[in-house]
Design an enzyme around this catalytic site. Sequence first.
Site, PDB file in Angstrom:
ATOM      1  N   TYR A 202      17.645 -64.470  34.554  1.00  0.00           N
ATOM      2  CA  TYR A 202      18.429 -65.208  33.546  1.00  0.00           C
ATOM      3  C   TYR A 202      18.230 -66.713  33.702  1.00  0.00           C
ATOM      4  O   TYR A 202      17.845 -67.403  32.755  1.00  0.00           O
ATOM      5  CB  TYR A 202      19.923 -64.861  33.669  1.00  0.00           C
ATOM      6  CG  TYR A 202      20.830 -65.851  32.962  1.00  0.00           C
ATOM      7  CD1 TYR A 202      20.799 -66.007  31.583  1.00  0.00           C
ATOM      8  CD2 TYR A 202      21.722 -66.667  33.690  1.00  0.00           C
ATOM      9  CE1 TYR A 202      21.613 -66.935  30.933  1.00  0.00           C
ATOM     10  CE2 TYR A 202      22.540 -67.588  33.052  1.00  0.00           C
ATOM     11  CZ  TYR A 202      22.484 -67.722  31.676  1.00  0.00           C
ATOM     12  OH  TYR A 202      23.295 -68.644  31.036  1.00  0.00           O
TER      13      TYR A 202
ATOM     14  N   THR B 299      22.730 -73.969  31.085  1.00  0.00           N
ATOM     15  CA  THR B 299      23.624 -73.595  32.182  1.00  0.00           C
ATOM     16  C   THR B 299      23.314 -74.374  33.454  1.00  0.00           C
ATOM     17  O   THR B 299      22.175 -74.824  33.648  1.00  0.00           O
ATOM     18  CB  THR B 299      23.465 -72.079  32.456  1.00  0.00           C
ATOM     19  OG1 THR B 299      24.057 -71.757  33.705  1.00  0.00           O
ATOM     20  CG2 THR B 299      21.991 -71.668  32.535  1.00  0.00           C
ATOM     21  N   ASP B 300      24.311 -74.477  34.329  1.00  0.00           N
ATOM     22  CA  ASP B 300      24.065 -75.114  35.638  1.00  0.00           C
ATOM     23  C   ASP B 300      23.230 -74.217  36.560  1.00  0.00           C
ATOM     24  O   ASP B 300      22.743 -74.666  37.592  1.00  0.00           O
ATOM     25  CB  ASP B 300      25.389 -75.491  36.317  1.00  0.00           C
ATOM     26  CG  ASP B 300      26.308 -74.304  36.600  1.00  0.00           C
ATOM     27  OD1 ASP B 300      25.976 -73.158  36.218  1.00  0.00           O
ATOM     28  OD2 ASP B 300      27.380 -74.512  37.210  1.00  0.00           O
ATOM     29  N   GLU B 301      23.054 -72.939  36.152  1.00  0.00           N
ATOM     30  CA  GLU B 301      22.343 -72.006  37.042  1.00  0.00           C
ATOM     31  C   GLU B 301      20.859 -72.374  37.185  1.00  0.00           C
ATOM     32  O   GLU B 301      20.200 -71.912  38.106  1.00  0.00           O
ATOM     33  CB  GLU B 301      22.521 -70.563  36.538  1.00  0.00           C
ATOM     34  CG  GLU B 301      23.985 -70.214  36.447  1.00  0.00           C
ATOM     35  CD  GLU B 301      24.298 -68.731  36.257  1.00  0.00           C
ATOM     36  OE1 GLU B 301      23.482 -67.887  36.615  1.00  0.00           O
ATOM     37  OE2 GLU B 301      25.399 -68.455  35.744  1.00  0.00           O
TER      38      GLU B 301
ATOM     39  N   LYS C 256      16.399 -69.497  31.236  1.00  0.00           N
ATOM     40  CA  LYS C 256      17.083 -70.680  30.692  1.00  0.00           C
ATOM     41  C   LYS C 256      16.356 -71.956  31.130  1.00  0.00           C
ATOM     42  O   LYS C 256      16.210 -72.896  30.344  1.00  0.00           O
ATOM     43  CB  LYS C 256      18.554 -70.729  31.147  1.00  0.00           C
ATOM     44  CG  LYS C 256      19.451 -69.656  30.558  1.00  0.00           C
ATOM     45  CD  LYS C 256      19.603 -69.737  29.043  1.00  0.00           C
ATOM     46  CE  LYS C 256      20.402 -70.927  28.565  1.00  0.00           C
ATOM     47  NZ  LYS C 256      20.691 -70.828  27.091  1.00  0.00           N
TER      48      LYS C 256
HETATM   49  P1  NAD Z   1      27.134 -64.304  24.886  1.00  0.00           P
HETATM   50  O1  NAD Z   1      26.244 -63.319  25.566  1.00  0.00           O
HETATM   51  O2  NAD Z   1      28.589 -64.041  24.806  1.00  0.00           O
HETATM   52  O3  NAD Z   1      26.642 -64.526  23.375  1.00  0.00           O
HETATM   53  C1  NAD Z   1      25.300 -64.609  23.026  1.00  0.00           C
HETATM   54  C2  NAD Z   1      25.186 -64.470  21.514  1.00  0.00           C
HETATM   55  O4  NAD Z   1      23.797 -64.597  21.162  1.00  0.00           O
HETATM   56  C3  NAD Z   1      25.637 -63.094  20.994  1.00  0.00           C
HETATM   57  O5  NAD Z   1      26.425 -63.261  19.838  1.00  0.00           O
HETATM   58  C4  NAD Z   1      24.338 -62.387  20.669  1.00  0.00           C
HETATM   59  O6  NAD Z   1      24.453 -61.435  19.615  1.00  0.00           O
HETATM   60  C5  NAD Z   1      23.449 -63.546  20.285  1.00  0.00           C
HETATM   61  N1  NAD Z   1      22.023 -63.242  20.476  1.00  0.00           N
HETATM   62  C6  NAD Z   1      21.442 -62.690  21.571  1.00  0.00           C
HETATM   63  N2  NAD Z   1      20.127 -62.518  21.364  1.00  0.00           N
HETATM   64  C7  NAD Z   1      19.863 -63.017  20.121  1.00  0.00           C
HETATM   65  C8  NAD Z   1      18.691 -63.139  19.347  1.00  0.00           C
HETATM   66  N3  NAD Z   1      17.507 -62.737  19.810  1.00  0.00           N
HETATM   67  N4  NAD Z   1      18.779 -63.702  18.116  1.00  0.00           N
HETATM   68  C9  NAD Z   1      19.975 -64.101  17.631  1.00  0.00           C
HETATM   69  N5  NAD Z   1      21.128 -64.002  18.318  1.00  0.00           N
HETATM   70  C10 NAD Z   1      21.076 -63.458  19.549  1.00  0.00           C
HETATM   71  O7  NAD Z   1      26.814 -65.679  25.592  1.00  0.00           O
HETATM   72  P2  NAD Z   1      27.786 -66.917  25.886  1.00  0.00           P
HETATM   73  O8  NAD Z   1      28.472 -66.700  27.171  1.00  0.00           O
HETATM   74  O9  NAD Z   1      28.566 -67.227  24.666  1.00  0.00           O
HETATM   75  O10 NAD Z   1      26.701 -68.073  26.122  1.00  0.00           O
HETATM   76  C11 NAD Z   1      26.203 -68.837  25.034  1.00  0.00           C
HETATM   77  C12 NAD Z   1      25.196 -69.845  25.567  1.00  0.00           C
HETATM   78  O11 NAD Z   1      25.809 -70.676  26.548  1.00  0.00           O
HETATM   79  C13 NAD Z   1      23.997 -69.191  26.244  1.00  0.00           C
HETATM   80  O12 NAD Z   1      22.845 -69.917  25.884  1.00  0.00           O
HETATM   81  C14 NAD Z   1      24.290 -69.329  27.723  1.00  0.00           C
HETATM   82  O13 NAD Z   1      23.092 -69.423  28.479  1.00  0.00           O
HETATM   83  C15 NAD Z   1      25.052 -70.653  27.747  1.00  0.00           C
HETATM   84  N6  NAD Z   1      26.040 -70.811  28.856  1.00  0.00           N
HETATM   85  C16 NAD Z   1      26.962 -69.829  29.103  1.00  0.00           C
HETATM   86  C17 NAD Z   1      27.896 -70.025  30.122  1.00  0.00           C
HETATM   87  C18 NAD Z   1      28.967 -69.012  30.410  1.00  0.00           C
HETATM   88  O14 NAD Z   1      29.735 -69.170  31.375  1.00  0.00           O
HETATM   89  N7  NAD Z   1      29.130 -67.963  29.605  1.00  0.00           N
HETATM   90  C19 NAD Z   1      27.869 -71.208  30.886  1.00  0.00           C
HETATM   91  C20 NAD Z   1      26.908 -72.176  30.593  1.00  0.00           C
HETATM   92  C21 NAD Z   1      25.985 -71.976  29.566  1.00  0.00           C
HETATM   93  P1  TYD Z   2      29.616 -63.779  36.305  1.00  0.00           P
HETATM   94  O1  TYD Z   2      30.899 -63.836  35.556  1.00  0.00           O
HETATM   95  O2  TYD Z   2      28.648 -62.670  36.042  1.00  0.00           O
HETATM   96  O3  TYD Z   2      28.906 -65.215  36.072  1.00  0.00           O
HETATM   97  P2  TYD Z   2      27.600 -65.851  36.820  1.00  0.00           P
HETATM   98  O4  TYD Z   2      26.886 -64.826  37.565  1.00  0.00           O
HETATM   99  O5  TYD Z   2      26.823 -66.343  35.653  1.00  0.00           O
HETATM  100  O6  TYD Z   2      28.138 -66.942  37.672  1.00  0.00           O
HETATM  101  O7  TYD Z   2      29.944 -63.763  37.847  1.00  0.00           O
HETATM  102  C1  TYD Z   2      30.741 -64.782  38.446  1.00  0.00           C
HETATM  103  C2  TYD Z   2      30.776 -64.511  39.938  1.00  0.00           C
HETATM  104  O8  TYD Z   2      31.525 -63.293  40.169  1.00  0.00           O
HETATM  105  C3  TYD Z   2      29.405 -64.290  40.561  1.00  0.00           C
HETATM  106  O9  TYD Z   2      29.396 -64.862  41.873  1.00  0.00           O
HETATM  107  C4  TYD Z   2      29.286 -62.779  40.662  1.00  0.00           C
HETATM  108  C5  TYD Z   2      30.736 -62.325  40.870  1.00  0.00           C
HETATM  109  N1  TYD Z   2      31.094 -61.000  40.332  1.00  0.00           N
HETATM  110  C6  TYD Z   2      31.756 -60.081  41.141  1.00  0.00           C
HETATM  111  O10 TYD Z   2      32.032 -60.329  42.333  1.00  0.00           O
HETATM  112  N2  TYD Z   2      32.108 -58.871  40.597  1.00  0.00           N
HETATM  113  C7  TYD Z   2      31.807 -58.527  39.301  1.00  0.00           C
HETATM  114  O11 TYD Z   2      32.109 -57.378  38.876  1.00  0.00           O
HETATM  115  C8  TYD Z   2      31.142 -59.495  38.479  1.00  0.00           C
HETATM  116  C9  TYD Z   2      30.804 -59.183  37.055  1.00  0.00           C
HETATM  117  C10 TYD Z   2      30.818 -60.728  39.042  1.00  0.00           C
END
Ligand code: NAD
Ligand code: TYD
Length: 359
Positions: A162, A136-138, A166
């Site tokens: 988190y 992630t970019d975070e 990461k």
């Molecule tokens: P998500 O939470 O929707 O899915 C995570 C999946 O991992 C789930 O299916 C869960 O059951 C599985 N999981 C969790 N713990 C586990 C374990 N111990 N063993 C096996 N499986 C396990 O997450 P997402 O949003 O799909 O993100 C996927 C990846 O992409 C993550 O690594 C996250 O850090 C990265 N990412 C997410 C975003 C975003 O905006 N959602 C952006 C950049 C990077």
């Molecule tokens: P989120 O979707 O949790 O992603 P991330 O924290 O990984 O960027 O949140 C996106 C942005 O929205 C973040 O600045 C937090 C804000 N946010 C709210 O204002 N209200 C909400 O209920 C949630 C879940 C997030």
Amino acid sequence: MRTYLVTGGAGFIGSNYIHYMFRKYEDQIRIINVDALTYAGNLENLRSVEGRENYTFIKADITDREAMERIFKENDIDRVVHFAAESHVDRSIRNPEVFIKTNVLGTAVLLNCARSAWEREDGTYPEDKKFLHVSTDEVYGSLEDDGSYFYETTPYAPHSPYSASKASSDFLVKAYIDTYHFPANITNCSNNYGPYQFPEKLIPLIINNALHGKKLPVYGDGKNVRDWLYVEDHAKAIDMVQEMGRLGETYNIGGHNEKQNIEIIHIILETLQEMLPEGDPRKALVREDLITYVEDRKGHDRRYAIAPDKIKAEIGWEPETMFKDGIRKTIAWFFEHEEWMRNVTSGDYQKYYEEMYLS
Ligand code: NAD
Ligand code: TYD
């Protein structure tokens, strides 16, 4: 036939990636999806691929070394695409330990298993073996509202449990690359949105609450900025990096689509009004006055923004989906999947929601 081990494939991005890969490669690849099915994992996301002969689901935890070793022993894995993680910042603030276990230890276990399976006696690796760590970019921390960007060279400065977990997992991958010449890439992507996203994240939470006439919680002043990317564009980028990226390199992936949270909420409300047909009772529920400013998130990062210059220059990837189109596709998907939303918002989700927003 090339065999992929996808971890976390039952989650949001992982399931979109699996759909993308089967659309693109059809029967030319085999995918093994390993997922522990936490609250975020949902096999309904994969129903349409379940019957494929070239798809296998294994319920297992990536921190379970024996289970992971067995998977590598029983299958000739060519590619690992590692999504499995705890992924929600608010949950990490409430309960950090599981983030350290899954994100750090889980990544270490996978790296070890892949290395043991792939490394030759002379320390080299077969050409076709590759590991992609989805991050992630975070990890880069927070930017000011000054037009600056995250680059691959930006020093890591994570703030939440988190992003710290990461960042740790990224450093482990980098250590394997440097120490063992391990054939890996890291991708650091901005915020994703699209089908199958769990409604604890901003966009699906607002869509779901708005359609039910529930309050729309905005943290702090609502002016935090995120760079939103349609999930299918991310899936495509991951595949392109794995096939065309230089091994050992990190690639940032972003949408060039920075928006304040409050802007996102207004866009969702306007789009819902446009898309709901006249006479639909939900039209009356979708209202601006439900926007509710609530206490800010602890340590809330102000702004994230990616400059995807390297991936564009080296690999030719660019975001394709304009936000106005991506958000319409996302809302259309949620309209068509009311039962999916009902199922994921019952039980544990309800308990989480009450603790997070109503206590
Ligand atoms: P998500 O939470 O929707 O899915 C995570 C999946 O991992 C789930 O299916 C869960 O059951 C599985 N999981 C969790 N713990 C586990 C374990 N111990 N063993 C096996 N499986 C396990 O997450 P997402 O949003 O799909 O993100 C996927 C990846 O992409 C993550 O690594 C996250 O850090 C990265 N990412 C997410 C975003 C975003 O905006 N959602 C952006 C950049 C990077
Ligand atoms: P989120 O979707 O949790 O992603 P991330 O924290 O990984 O960027 O949140 C996106 C942005 O929205 C973040 O600045 C937090 C804000 N946010 C709210 O204002 N209200 C909400 O209920 C949630 C879940 C997030």
